[in-house]
Design a protein around this motif. Structure first.
Motif, PDB file in Angstrom:
ATOM      1  N   SER A   8      30.048  34.990  79.365  1.00 41.30           N
ATOM      2  CA  SER A   8      28.644  34.835  79.727  1.00 41.30           C
ATOM      3  C   SER A   8      28.521  33.837  80.874  1.00 41.30           C
ATOM      4  O   SER A   8      29.346  32.917  80.989  1.00 41.30           O
ATOM      5  CB  SER A   8      27.831  34.332  78.534  1.00 41.30           C
ATOM      6  N   SER A  10      27.590  30.661  82.985  1.00 46.23           N
ATOM      7  CA  SER A  10      27.364  29.278  82.561  1.00 46.23           C
ATOM      8  C   SER A  10      25.913  28.866  82.768  1.00 46.23           C
ATOM      9  O   SER A  10      25.407  27.963  82.103  1.00 46.23           O
ATOM     10  CB  SER A  10      28.293  28.330  83.337  1.00 46.23           C
ATOM     11  N   THR A  11      25.253  29.536  83.688  1.00 44.00           N
ATOM     12  CA  THR A  11      23.842  29.267  83.945  1.00 44.00           C
ATOM     13  C   THR A  11      23.152  30.556  84.382  1.00 44.00           C
ATOM     14  O   THR A  11      23.794  31.441  84.954  1.00 44.00           O
ATOM     15  CB  THR A  11      23.654  28.188  85.031  1.00 44.00           C
ATOM     16  N   GLN A 148      21.992  34.808  77.905  1.00 45.49           N
ATOM     17  CA  GLN A 148      22.757  34.772  76.654  1.00 45.49           C
ATOM     18  C   GLN A 148      21.844  35.032  75.450  1.00 45.49           C
ATOM     19  O   GLN A 148      21.728  34.223  74.524  1.00 45.49           O
ATOM     20  CB  GLN A 148      23.481  33.429  76.486  1.00 45.49           C
ATOM     21  N   SER A 164      27.936  30.839  74.296  1.00 46.20           N
ATOM     22  CA  SER A 164      28.154  29.396  74.189  1.00 46.20           C
ATOM     23  C   SER A 164      27.080  28.774  73.305  1.00 46.20           C
ATOM     24  O   SER A 164      25.998  29.327  73.124  1.00 46.20           O
ATOM     25  CB  SER A 164      28.134  28.753  75.579  1.00 46.20           C
ATOM     26  N   SER A 166      24.141  26.496  72.213  1.00 45.18           N
ATOM     27  CA  SER A 166      23.002  25.846  72.867  1.00 45.18           C
ATOM     28  C   SER A 166      21.750  26.144  72.062  1.00 45.18           C
ATOM     29  O   SER A 166      21.418  27.302  71.836  1.00 45.18           O
ATOM     30  CB  SER A 166      22.829  26.355  74.299  1.00 45.18           C
TER      31      SER A 166
END
Length: 346
Positions: A8, A10-11, A148, A164, A166
């Motif tokens: 995925s 990272s931003t 994501q 990830s 979050s």
């Protein structure tokens, strides 16, 4: 150890100087562009004029975005209006959250307004843009990848999606339901194009086929998702929605095929009138050319005829002025005098 998976981003935001380019918004915009482009090609092929699809999309797209957001906020209201949540987040569309059911429903209202302004039947327009819409959905689903979100149950398949940690996300490998739906939408788009060419679908049936086929895929993909959702009789709300909409689409196809078989011959009255006017202008031009040619021919023949007449007159005059002509005139005069003398004796 996992040897293969889909990473995925990272931003979900790329900063172009002072301008933030959000992946979710970029996918939505790209999808709209593809839908309008393909819809325009199909509309022209059906006999419409270029630019009509874009003009109506000016109404349909904003309505669709508002409808999609409203559906998401209403069906997931707890994310924005429960204790500890900020209701202002309901307006942050760039963070994700568009319900396709609301987008299609309210987008259809916007399209209806645009169609009425141009004197076009909504079903014909819907048939033209149906494949473009579902291809736009396929592109838009990649916006969920940037954010994501909308992933499925945990899995160890080679195409698992890496998520990830979050907020309310737990790190791990999950079914990439966004990818499943994207691929399904591509298949539905090609199915509609093929069926439309093969069976000459009209009066909204191509659009209804798109809706029905999409609902089939959405039902099983929705069942795999693990994000928070309301349940009715053990099934997620969107599963029930897909079942209901599927049934309505199938009923529409069956009833429409019986009531209004075939396909519309004229989809845009303005283009038909323009074609007729152009044809009439062409006929008038041909008539004008015919009259012009006749006038030119007459102009060319007139001097020739006049010259021939003048030549004939000149020839008669010359003959009269010749010695033979004079002799004939003298003989005619003598004959007249003898006739007069005979009449006097009698």
């Amino acid at each position: 150890m996992d040897l293969a998976y889909i990473p995925s981003p990272s931003t979900g935001v790329i900063n172009l100087g002072p301008i933030p380019l959000r992946g979710y918004a970029f996918c939505i915009i790209l999808g709209v562009f593809v839908a309008v482009w393909l819809g325009n090609k199909r509309w022209i092929a059906r006999g419409g004029t270029a630019g009509t699809v874009a003009d109506i999309a000016v109404w349909a797209v904003p309505f669709g975005l508002v409808g999609g957001r409203l559906y998401h906020v209403i069906t997931d209201y707890q994310l924005y209006f429960s204790e500890g949540e900020n209701w202002v987040d309901a307006f942050k569309i760039w963070e994700g959250g568009l319900g396709i059911w609301g987008a299609i429903a309210l987008g259809a209202v916007g399209a209806w307004i645009g169609c009425r302004r141009r004197g076009i039947a909504l079903p014909a327009y819907a048939d033209a843009i149906a494949p473009g819409i579902v291809f736009a959905q396929a592109i838009g689903r990649w916006g969920n990848w940037f954010n994501q979100e909308l992933y499925g149950k945990p899995t160890d398949l080679p195409w698992a999606l890496e998520i990830s940690e979050s907020g309310n996300r737990v790190a791990g490998l999950y079914h990439p339901t966004f990818l499943y739906e994207s691929l399904w939408c591509v298949g539905v788009g090609f199915l509609v194009i093929w069926a439309d060419r093969r069976f000459k679908l009209g009066h909204g049936r191509a659009f209804a086929l798109y809706v029905a086929a999409y609902c089939v895929g959405r039902a099983w993909i929705e069942y795999m998702r693990v994000d928070e959702a309301h349940h009715i009789l053990g099934l997620r709300l969107n599963v029930w929605t897909a079942i209901l909409v599927f049934l309505l689409a199938v009923v529409y196809i069956v009833v429409s095929a019986r009531v209004r078989p075939g396909r519309e011959e004229i989809v845009e009255p303005r283009s038909q009138k323009a074609a007729e006017a152009a044809e009439a202008a062409g006929d008038a031009g041909d008539a004008g050319d015919t009259e012009k040619d006749a006038a030119e021919d007459a102009a060319e023949e007139a001097p020739k005829d006049a010259a021939e007449d003048a030549g004939a007159v000149s020839e008669d005059a010359s003959r009269d002025a010749s010695p033979d002509g004079k002799k004939d005139a003298s003989e005619e005069a003598d004959g007249a005098e003898r006739g007069a003398g005979t009449a006097a004796k009698g």
